[in-house]
Design a protein around this motif. Structure first.
Motif, PDB file in Angstrom:
ATOM      1  N   LEU A   4      35.754  54.728  60.437  1.00  0.00           N
ATOM      2  CA  LEU A   4      36.099  53.605  59.559  1.00  0.00           C
ATOM      3  C   LEU A   4      34.983  53.256  58.591  1.00  0.00           C
ATOM      4  CD1 LEU A   4      38.023  51.232  61.987  1.00  0.00           C
ATOM      5  CD2 LEU A   4      38.934  52.444  60.000  1.00  0.00           C
ATOM      6  N   THR A  31      36.155  55.534  52.388  1.00  0.00           N
ATOM      7  CA  THR A  31      35.631  54.673  53.441  1.00  0.00           C
ATOM      8  C   THR A  31      34.360  53.989  52.984  1.00  0.00           C
ATOM      9  OG1 THR A  31      34.559  56.630  54.365  1.00  0.00           O
ATOM     10  CG2 THR A  31      36.627  55.889  55.395  1.00  0.00           C
ATOM     11  N   PRO A  32      34.039  52.780  53.497  1.00  0.00           N
ATOM     12  CA  PRO A  32      34.891  51.969  54.382  1.00  0.00           C
ATOM     13  C   PRO A  32      36.163  51.539  53.654  1.00  0.00           C
ATOM     14  CG  PRO A  32      32.662  51.044  54.208  1.00  0.00           C
ATOM     15  CD  PRO A  32      32.775  52.114  53.187  1.00  0.00           C
ATOM     16  N   PRO A  33      37.264  51.386  54.395  1.00  0.00           N
ATOM     17  CA  PRO A  33      38.542  51.029  53.763  1.00  0.00           C
ATOM     18  C   PRO A  33      38.455  49.719  52.983  1.00  0.00           C
ATOM     19  CG  PRO A  33      38.850  51.602  56.072  1.00  0.00           C
ATOM     20  CD  PRO A  33      37.373  51.502  55.851  1.00  0.00           C
ATOM     21  N   THR A  42      37.154  64.945  54.027  1.00  0.00           N
ATOM     22  CA  THR A  42      38.326  64.273  53.479  1.00  0.00           C
ATOM     23  C   THR A  42      38.368  64.416  51.968  1.00  0.00           C
ATOM     24  OG1 THR A  42      37.042  62.237  53.500  1.00  0.00           O
ATOM     25  CG2 THR A  42      38.611  62.568  55.298  1.00  0.00           C
ATOM     26  N   ALA A  52      40.365  47.343  53.053  1.00  0.00           N
ATOM     27  CA  ALA A  52      40.670  46.214  53.934  1.00  0.00           C
ATOM     28  C   ALA A  52      39.414  45.673  54.607  1.00  0.00           C
ATOM     29  CB  ALA A  52      41.696  46.634  54.987  1.00  0.00           C
ATOM     30  N   LEU A  53      38.341  46.472  54.650  1.00  0.00           N
ATOM     31  CA  LEU A  53      37.088  45.987  55.232  1.00  0.00           C
ATOM     32  C   LEU A  53      36.083  45.585  54.160  1.00  0.00           C
ATOM     33  CD1 LEU A  53      36.507  48.512  58.162  1.00  0.00           C
ATOM     34  CD2 LEU A  53      37.514  46.234  58.249  1.00  0.00           C
ATOM     35  N   ARG A  54      36.175  46.199  52.984  1.00  0.00           N
ATOM     36  CA  ARG A  54      35.198  45.892  51.945  1.00  0.00           C
ATOM     37  C   ARG A  54      35.560  44.636  51.173  1.00  0.00           C
ATOM     38  NH1 ARG A  54      35.454  49.601  48.177  1.00  0.00           N
ATOM     39  NH2 ARG A  54      36.960  50.815  49.360  1.00  0.00           N
ATOM     40  N   MET A  85      50.819  59.164  50.512  1.00  0.00           N
ATOM     41  CA  MET A  85      49.916  58.054  50.811  1.00  0.00           C
ATOM     42  C   MET A  85      50.598  56.708  50.553  1.00  0.00           C
ATOM     43  SD  MET A  85      47.168  59.128  52.112  1.00  0.00           S
ATOM     44  CE  MET A  85      47.733  60.700  52.770  1.00  0.00           C
ATOM     45  N   MET A  99      44.331  51.094  55.818  1.00  0.00           N
ATOM     46  CA  MET A  99      43.158  51.700  56.421  1.00  0.00           C
ATOM     47  C   MET A  99      43.397  53.185  56.710  1.00  0.00           C
ATOM     48  SD  MET A  99      41.862  48.503  58.797  1.00  0.00           S
ATOM     49  CE  MET A  99      40.496  49.359  59.566  1.00  0.00           C
ATOM     50  N   VAL A 124      41.126  56.122  55.060  1.00  0.00           N
ATOM     51  CA  VAL A 124      40.425  57.101  55.894  1.00  0.00           C
ATOM     52  C   VAL A 124      40.852  58.512  55.499  1.00  0.00           C
ATOM     53  CG1 VAL A 124      40.301  58.025  58.245  1.00  0.00           C
ATOM     54  CG2 VAL A 124      39.931  55.593  57.847  1.00  0.00           C
ATOM     55  N   LEU A 125      42.165  58.708  55.250  1.00  0.00           N
ATOM     56  CA  LEU A 125      42.659  60.048  54.918  1.00  0.00           C
ATOM     57  C   LEU A 125      42.169  60.526  53.551  1.00  0.00           C
ATOM     58  CD1 LEU A 125      46.311  59.961  56.267  1.00  0.00           C
ATOM     59  CD2 LEU A 125      44.421  61.367  57.088  1.00  0.00           C
ATOM     60  N   ILE A 126      42.114  59.630  52.573  1.00  0.00           N
ATOM     61  CA  ILE A 126      41.674  60.075  51.239  1.00  0.00           C
ATOM     62  C   ILE A 126      40.157  59.966  51.094  1.00  0.00           C
ATOM     63  CG2 ILE A 126      43.882  59.545  50.137  1.00  0.00           C
ATOM     64  CD1 ILE A 126      42.754  57.019  49.006  1.00  0.00           C
ATOM     65  N   GLY A 127      39.471  59.595  52.175  1.00  0.00           N
ATOM     66  CA  GLY A 127      38.013  59.592  52.149  1.00  0.00           C
ATOM     67  C   GLY A 127      37.408  58.392  51.447  1.00  0.00           C
TER      68      GLY A 127
END
Lengths: 210, 210, 210
Positions: free
Chosen positions: B56, C60-62, A60, C64-66, C128, C51, C55-58
């Motif tokens: 994810l 991760t973790p998104p 990515t 929204a999760l961090r 994006m 998210m 994920v698309l721009i790499g």
């Protein structure tokens, strides 16, 4: 030589992108979507498989976003289909099947090649070849709430798997990457076309009654 | 001891993979898909949750692609279901529910464990446990254009969340990873089974009329 | 100043998260899903776009999760909608459209800003922005097996694309990030609202008969 080989691969990959973008756009037009919907399905069909592959192998941002030629080609395909849809609809069905099979074969080989370059195992490369080839169509069909063609059409993903596997086998047999790719394309394309003209089906579980 | 614990976790994870692959394949057979469709749904159901989790949390390529035992197990599950579907269909419904609940519990705990090892926060680990457990089924249902079971079935994802949360709580209470995992599996499995036999439902907003 | 700007951006982003969570939850309630289903759709609608972008721009973790504030806000939105759905249903339709347009504009600008910070090309940042803005709704609609609103509603994703593109253009014209973001929000919000009140449509291919 290396560069020439890369150029050829990229050119074939872009050709596949154009075919898939036009196909996605035409399906959007049949579903009476507006210009934005046509563009979304052109992009999803043309770039979805490669993006799924790149996200899964951790490459990515996906090539479809880093290399401007991919979205540009998808855009051109969408615009051509939108403005010239009556011309595109006049193309004979068998030509569409041929072009789609060519796109399938080119994407399968390109996806396998990219995965092998990242030193991932051979079976992952074969799976990624198939996902590159059919992933865009799956995204398109899910967005239209259709059961994906890959689950309904006989010998479609199977042809992509066969082409990818043959290419990997040819590499094992120490053939040059270019020859291996050519063999993979021919196996996938040939298997897909023969299965259409000969009405080949895969077995169903119902055939295995005891 | 560490290795033994890892081996046990992997063995349980592979057992869950086998159960989910057979389930996915059986649903494909009920929908009269061909061999390729059966394999796609076996793989999607068995590996989709773990792949979604790994994408994810940024652990790409996903374990399901790096460790050959996972796709091999999914393949075996698909082939068994395809060739022996009449035997599988003869399995009593309650045994299927038990096995599915076991797979759910094992995947929830394995997903939580993996996320904790990457030093991500506890609530992420709980969410990832649930996504590992129900994600494959969601992918399968979306491909078949069904509203995912997780949105329709009472106390399914809820059981996965409860099992994952209990496991995290047990780790906070300084229990060993192995004991915490065992407690998580028991809570998820038990809650799922009791909710089926007792017909437990989650509340609906309609119940909150003023 | 930098921090204040970041704080403002985050505050607006969280406001958009709350609006989208309530919307997703209300649609789940209309579909008579249970508490878990309401929460799943609240989370999917509010966090799915960001998210997908991460994920698309790499990244991760998104986010929204961090960042615990995002899932917490989505949770609050889901709980509010679930317990006070009769109040929410009494909100006039045009207020809902306004809030949704505001969420759309805030997400488009936040997604574009984040992508630009990662030094990705301008057209990727625009794409994006749009994916951040409409992605959550797409995930929600796919889970409910509806054709995504983005393919059906006129001038929705188009407004997000226009807002993101205007913001990028304003940055090229050496405006400050804060001013560029404000202009992007106003263009997206204004275009969306005007298109609703004026019943603007995008062209369809059928309009291009020769």
């Amino acid at each position: 030589m290396k560069i020439a080989s890369n150029n050829l691969l990229t050119l074939l990959d872009l050709a596949g992108t154009l075919v898939f973008a036009i196909e996605g756009a035409m399906i959007a037009i049949e579903n009476e979507l507006d210009l934005l919907g046509v563009m979304v399905l052109a992009f999803a069909t043309a770039l979805g498989g490669g993006m799924a592959r790149d996200v899964l192998i951790g490459a990515t941002p996906p090539e479809a976003l880093r290399d401007w030629r991919y979205p540009s080609t998808a855009l051109i395909g969408g615009v051509v289909a939108f403005t010239a849809h009556q011309l595109v609809q006049a193309v004979p069905h068998m030509v569409i099947v041929d072009l789609d099979a060519a796109g399938l074969a080119l994407f399968a080989v390109a996806g396998t090649e990219k995965t092998l370059r990242l030193k991932l195992p051979a079976f992952v490369a074969i799976l990624m070849g198939a996902i590159t080839a059919v992933g865009g169509g799956v995204v398109r069909d899910v967005l239209l709430t259709h059961v994906p063609a890959v689950l309904r059409i006989d010998v479609y993903a199977t042809a992509a798997l066969a082409g990818s596997a043959t290419m990997v086998a040819a590499r094992w047999a120490r053939m040059s990457p270019r020859v291996a790719a050519a063999i993979g394309v021919m196996v996938c394309f040939g298997l897909r076309i023969v299965s259409v003209t000969e009405h080949w089906n895969l077995p169903r579980a119902i055939d295995y009654q005891w």
